[in-house]
Each structure stands twice: as C-alpha cells, then as structure tokens.
Motif scaffolding. Structure first.
Motif, PDB file in Angstrom:
ATOM      1  N   LEU A 186     -16.601 -21.237  28.144  1.00  0.00           N
ATOM      2  CA  LEU A 186     -17.878 -20.615  27.802  1.00  0.00           C
ATOM      3  C   LEU A 186     -18.966 -21.659  27.594  1.00  0.00           C
ATOM      4  O   LEU A 186     -20.106 -21.475  28.036  1.00  0.00           O
ATOM      5  N   GLY A 187     -18.623 -22.768  26.924  1.00  0.00           N
ATOM      6  CA  GLY A 187     -19.623 -23.808  26.704  1.00  0.00           C
ATOM      7  C   GLY A 187     -20.149 -24.390  27.996  1.00  0.00           C
ATOM      8  O   GLY A 187     -21.355 -24.550  28.190  1.00  0.00           O
ATOM      9  N   VAL A 188     -19.236 -24.697  28.916  1.00  0.00           N
ATOM     10  CA  VAL A 188     -19.640 -25.271  30.202  1.00  0.00           C
ATOM     11  C   VAL A 188     -20.383 -24.241  31.049  1.00  0.00           C
ATOM     12  O   VAL A 188     -21.389 -24.552  31.699  1.00  0.00           O
ATOM     13  N   PHE A 189     -19.889 -23.011  31.042  1.00  0.00           N
ATOM     14  CA  PHE A 189     -20.517 -21.947  31.841  1.00  0.00           C
ATOM     15  C   PHE A 189     -21.945 -21.680  31.382  1.00  0.00           C
ATOM     16  O   PHE A 189     -22.869 -21.577  32.204  1.00  0.00           O
ATOM     17  N   LEU A 190     -22.149 -21.573  30.088  1.00  0.00           N
ATOM     18  CA  LEU A 190     -23.500 -21.326  29.571  1.00  0.00           C
ATOM     19  C   LEU A 190     -24.425 -22.497  29.861  1.00  0.00           C
ATOM     20  O   LEU A 190     -25.599 -22.308  30.185  1.00  0.00           O
TER      21      LEU A 190
ATOM     22  N   GLN B 294     -33.229 -27.629  27.811  1.00  0.00           N
ATOM     23  CA  GLN B 294     -32.330 -28.619  28.396  1.00  0.00           C
ATOM     24  C   GLN B 294     -31.497 -29.304  27.324  1.00  0.00           C
ATOM     25  O   GLN B 294     -30.308 -29.594  27.538  1.00  0.00           O
ATOM     26  N   THR B 295     -32.101 -29.549  26.163  1.00  0.00           N
ATOM     27  CA  THR B 295     -31.351 -30.130  25.045  1.00  0.00           C
ATOM     28  C   THR B 295     -30.237 -29.193  24.609  1.00  0.00           C
ATOM     29  O   THR B 295     -29.105 -29.628  24.330  1.00  0.00           O
ATOM     30  N   MET B 296     -30.552 -27.893  24.569  1.00  0.00           N
ATOM     31  CA  MET B 296     -29.527 -26.907  24.223  1.00  0.00           C
ATOM     32  C   MET B 296     -28.407 -26.911  25.271  1.00  0.00           C
ATOM     33  O   MET B 296     -27.216 -26.872  24.925  1.00  0.00           O
ATOM     34  N   ALA B 297     -28.794 -26.956  26.541  1.00  0.00           N
ATOM     35  CA  ALA B 297     -27.792 -26.971  27.611  1.00  0.00           C
ATOM     36  C   ALA B 297     -26.896 -28.194  27.511  1.00  0.00           C
ATOM     37  O   ALA B 297     -25.680 -28.113  27.733  1.00  0.00           O
ATOM     38  N   ASP B 298     -27.481 -29.344  27.164  1.00  0.00           N
ATOM     39  CA  ASP B 298     -26.694 -30.579  27.040  1.00  0.00           C
ATOM     40  C   ASP B 298     -25.665 -30.496  25.919  1.00  0.00           C
ATOM     41  O   ASP B 298     -24.610 -31.142  25.987  1.00  0.00           O
ATOM     42  N   GLY B 299     -25.989 -29.718  24.884  1.00  0.00           N
ATOM     43  CA  GLY B 299     -25.082 -29.627  23.742  1.00  0.00           C
ATOM     44  C   GLY B 299     -24.014 -28.558  23.868  1.00  0.00           C
ATOM     45  O   GLY B 299     -22.997 -28.605  23.173  1.00  0.00           O
ATOM     46  N   LEU B 300     -24.205 -27.589  24.761  1.00  0.00           N
ATOM     47  CA  LEU B 300     -23.267 -26.468  24.851  1.00  0.00           C
ATOM     48  C   LEU B 300     -21.837 -26.877  25.237  1.00  0.00           C
ATOM     49  O   LEU B 300     -20.884 -26.352  24.653  1.00  0.00           O
ATOM     50  N   PRO B 301     -21.634 -27.787  26.205  1.00  0.00           N
ATOM     51  CA  PRO B 301     -20.241 -28.170  26.503  1.00  0.00           C
ATOM     52  C   PRO B 301     -19.513 -28.758  25.296  1.00  0.00           C
ATOM     53  O   PRO B 301     -18.329 -28.472  25.084  1.00  0.00           O
ATOM     54  N   ALA B 302     -20.215 -29.565  24.517  1.00  0.00           N
ATOM     55  CA  ALA B 302     -19.592 -30.146  23.321  1.00  0.00           C
ATOM     56  C   ALA B 302     -19.273 -29.066  22.293  1.00  0.00           C
ATOM     57  O   ALA B 302     -18.213 -29.105  21.641  1.00  0.00           O
ATOM     58  N   LEU B 303     -20.159 -28.098  22.146  1.00  0.00           N
ATOM     59  CA  LEU B 303     -19.885 -26.994  21.221  1.00  0.00           C
ATOM     60  C   LEU B 303     -18.713 -26.160  21.723  1.00  0.00           C
ATOM     61  O   LEU B 303     -17.943 -25.615  20.920  1.00  0.00           O
ATOM     62  N   GLY B 304     -18.575 -26.060  23.052  1.00  0.00           N
ATOM     63  CA  GLY B 304     -17.417 -25.363  23.608  1.00  0.00           C
ATOM     64  C   GLY B 304     -16.121 -26.076  23.248  1.00  0.00           C
ATOM     65  O   GLY B 304     -15.103 -25.432  22.961  1.00  0.00           O
ATOM     66  N   ILE B 305     -16.160 -27.402  23.246  1.00  0.00           N
ATOM     67  CA  ILE B 305     -14.974 -28.175  22.858  1.00  0.00           C
ATOM     68  C   ILE B 305     -14.654 -27.951  21.380  1.00  0.00           C
ATOM     69  O   ILE B 305     -13.486 -27.837  20.981  1.00  0.00           O
ATOM     70  N   VAL B 306     -15.703 -27.888  20.556  1.00  0.00           N
ATOM     71  CA  VAL B 306     -15.499 -27.623  19.124  1.00  0.00           C
ATOM     72  C   VAL B 306     -14.771 -26.293  18.941  1.00  0.00           C
ATOM     73  O   VAL B 306     -13.802 -26.183  18.176  1.00  0.00           O
TER      74      VAL B 306
ATOM     75  N   MET C 113     -19.804 -16.207  19.328  1.00  0.00           N
ATOM     76  CA  MET C 113     -20.390 -16.336  17.996  1.00  0.00           C
ATOM     77  C   MET C 113     -20.421 -17.790  17.555  1.00  0.00           C
ATOM     78  O   MET C 113     -21.436 -18.279  17.042  1.00  0.00           O
ATOM     79  N   MET C 114     -19.352 -18.508  17.801  1.00  0.00           N
ATOM     80  CA  MET C 114     -19.291 -19.913  17.394  1.00  0.00           C
ATOM     81  C   MET C 114     -20.207 -20.783  18.258  1.00  0.00           C
ATOM     82  O   MET C 114     -21.024 -21.556  17.734  1.00  0.00           O
ATOM     83  N   ILE C 115     -20.073 -20.656  19.570  1.00  0.00           N
ATOM     84  CA  ILE C 115     -20.815 -21.542  20.470  1.00  0.00           C
ATOM     85  C   ILE C 115     -22.289 -21.159  20.527  1.00  0.00           C
ATOM     86  O   ILE C 115     -23.178 -21.998  20.326  1.00  0.00           O
ATOM     87  N   GLY C 116     -22.549 -19.870  20.787  1.00  0.00           N
ATOM     88  CA  GLY C 116     -23.937 -19.419  20.862  1.00  0.00           C
ATOM     89  C   GLY C 116     -24.654 -19.543  19.535  1.00  0.00           C
ATOM     90  O   GLY C 116     -25.815 -19.985  19.482  1.00  0.00           O
ATOM     91  N   GLY C 117     -23.963 -19.180  18.460  1.00  0.00           N
ATOM     92  CA  GLY C 117     -24.580 -19.280  17.141  1.00  0.00           C
ATOM     93  C   GLY C 117     -24.903 -20.709  16.759  1.00  0.00           C
ATOM     94  O   GLY C 117     -25.985 -21.006  16.234  1.00  0.00           O
ATOM     95  N   ALA C 118     -23.960 -21.623  17.049  1.00  0.00           N
ATOM     96  CA  ALA C 118     -24.198 -23.034  16.747  1.00  0.00           C
ATOM     97  C   ALA C 118     -25.344 -23.582  17.593  1.00  0.00           C
ATOM     98  O   ALA C 118     -26.166 -24.372  17.110  1.00  0.00           O
ATOM     99  N   ALA C 119     -25.422 -23.159  18.872  1.00  0.00           N
ATOM    100  CA  ALA C 119     -26.496 -23.629  19.754  1.00  0.00           C
ATOM    101  C   ALA C 119     -27.855 -23.144  19.258  1.00  0.00           C
ATOM    102  O   ALA C 119     -28.833 -23.908  19.234  1.00  0.00           O
ATOM    103  N   VAL C 120     -27.924 -21.886  18.856  1.00  0.00           N
ATOM    104  CA  VAL C 120     -29.182 -21.343  18.338  1.00  0.00           C
ATOM    105  C   VAL C 120     -29.559 -22.036  17.033  1.00  0.00           C
ATOM    106  O   VAL C 120     -30.721 -22.383  16.803  1.00  0.00           O
ATOM    107  N   GLY C 121     -28.560 -22.274  16.172  1.00  0.00           N
ATOM    108  CA  GLY C 121     -28.837 -22.969  14.918  1.00  0.00           C
ATOM    109  C   GLY C 121     -29.359 -24.373  15.146  1.00  0.00           C
ATOM    110  O   GLY C 121     -30.316 -24.818  14.503  1.00  0.00           O
TER     111      GLY C 121
END
Length: 289
Positions: A212-216, A167-179, A37-45
């Motif tokens: 999860l952030g890195v995996f996605l 690709q922009t979303m993929a680049d941001g997912l690891p950082a959102l995983g850290i958040v 919810m946190m990582i996927g939701g933030a990425a979609v937002g």
C-alpha cells in the motif's frame, strides 16, 4: 477527465493483473482498512506537521488541478492579447484616461469585457502595476523586465508549494508502508504458536502495508504532484505573456507589434493563430470606434 481515466487504468492494471495471476483479494480487503489507517493517517499527520494552514488549504485546492487541467485555455490567451491591445492603445492616445482603468480594474469598462481575466488578481495586478509605473516614468524596459521576472519567479515558487508538499508525502509513503509491515510482523511473531495457514494469512496482511505504501506513493500521490507541477508551469505562460507585451510596449513598438511579440512568445499548443487574433483585434477596434 484524463486524470480520472488514468486512475481507473492504474487500479485496473494493478489489481486486474493480480487477479489474472490467481491472486485473491480477500486478504488485501481484510487488511486494507487497518493498513490504510496507519499509512494514510501517518502521511496526513506528517503533512499537517510540515505545513501551515495556508499551505494545507492551498494544496487541497490544487488537487483539483489534476482533474481540471490548466486554468487558461487558448481562447483566454487571445482575450488577454485583446485586453492588452486596448489598454496600450488607450494609454498612448490618452494617458490620463488610462488611470481609471488601472486604478479600479473591477470598475473598468475594458477589464469588464474579460471577466475570467478580471477574476485573476495576480494577472490584473501585474498589468495595472506595470502600466502605473510606466505612467510615473519608470519605463526603462530592461529594469522593468527584471522586476517582472523576479515577481513572476516568486509567484511561481509560491504556486509550486502544493506540488512540493505532495511530492514530499509521496517520498515518505514507502517508508510508512514499511513501518506498517513491521508492525504486522510483530503481531505475527506474537502468534508464532498458531498453525501455518493462520501465520500465512497474518504475514500476507503485514505485506499489504508495504504494497500500500509503494502503491500510493508511485501510483497516486507522486503522479498527483507531477500533474499539479505541470499545470502550474502551464498557467505561468499566461503571466509571461503579460510581461512580453508590456516590455515590448516600453520599447515603443506599435501596439499591434507588441501584441504580435506576445503571440509569438506563447507556446504553440495554446498560441492563437494570426488570423484569429487579427479578427479579434478588428472587433476590438470596431467596438472602440
């Protein structure tokens, strides 16, 4: 189909290896809904913030290309060459008769033989606009080729939007995983008075966010972006074939030579063989006789 197989292999290898090493899925499954919810939701937002509605719809539609693959198959390239052959031959035999076909392609008896090509507005417009310009004496092959090249570059750039967005979303997912992991650590620190077995589970749950952030990013969204880019680039050969044939026509080569120029400039894995194309063109000639 290959895309589905790839996704299954990714999940089987990652989680299968984890289980084979003695890992337990309980802590992951317990934390997964909240982390997702946190990582996927933030990425979609973030995706919605950085794209307009047109871009969002375009990307959602293009995700299907991961599973469907290129739109244009080898048979479609053969049909395109047959279509161009008919149009070029008619334009040379009767310049007036070609007008009804390029002005109203949807009502054309020639275009209607190739319904899949007719549904592609860009392909039809590319053919019609170029042949219309030639009929208006804008027929310098070098100038026309330059115009077509710029037009196709613009079309390709627009078609690549989905790949860039993913690709922009993929680049941001690891950082959102850290958040998400940091938030999990904050939660753990607030319960520092708990026994070690409870703190261990809480820390494990926090690390699920990083995983999860890195995996996605590298297991799903990044490969999706790469596949969309590859499919778009593959389909662009269809429009390049139109350019090659129509420019060859402006050089006043014979119609069958123009078609052969297009055939030879088609990548080998989608190029129709000379004999197959020759048989198809014979059928076209017999149908017009």
């Amino acid at each position: 189909m290959l895309g589905i197989v790839g996704i299954l292999v990714i999940f089987a290898m990652v989680f299968g290896g984890y289980l084979a090493a003695g890992g337990k899925l309980g802590i992951i499954l317990k934390s997964l809904p909240f982390e997702l919810m946190m990582i996927g939701g933030a990425a979609v937002g973030a995706f919605l913030v950085s794209n307009d509605m047109s871009g969002v719809k375009h990307t959602a539609k293009d995700i299907g290309k991961v599973f469907k693959g290129p739109k244009w198959k080898p048979d479609d390239y053969r049909d395109l060459l047959c279509l161009l052959f008919e149009l070029i031959r008619l334009a040379r035999q009767n310049p007036v008769a070609i007008e009804e076909h390029i002005e109203s392609p949807e009502e054309s008896s020639i275009f209607s033989k190739y319904p899949k090509i007719l549904t592609d507005k860009e392909a039809v417009a590319l053919i019609s606009d170029t042949m219309r310009s030639a009929s208006m004496n804008y027929d310098d092959p070098h100038q026309v080729e330059e115009v077509l090249e710029k037009r196709m570059e613009a079309t390709l750039h627009h078609s690549m939007h989905s790949s860039h967005a993913l690709q922009t979303m993929a680049d941001g997912l690891p950082a959102l995983g850290i958040v998400a992991a940091v938030l999990g650590v904050i939660k753990t620190m607030a319960a520092i008075d708990q026994p070690p077995e409870i703190l261990g589970k809480m820390i494990g749950g926090a690390l699920v966010g990083t995983f999860l952030g890195v995996f996605l990013a590298y297991g799903l969204v990044g490969p999706f972006a790469g596949k969309v880019k590859a499919v778009v680039e593959e389909d662009s050969h269809f429009y390049q074939l139109i350019r090659e044939v129509l420019v060859a026509n402006l050089h006043n080569h014979a119609a069958n030579i123009c078609i052969e120029v297009g055939r030879q400039n088609t990548p080998s894995h989608i190029r129709p063989s000379f004999s197959d194309l020759e048989e198809a063109l014979k059928s076209v000639k017999q149908g017009a006789a």
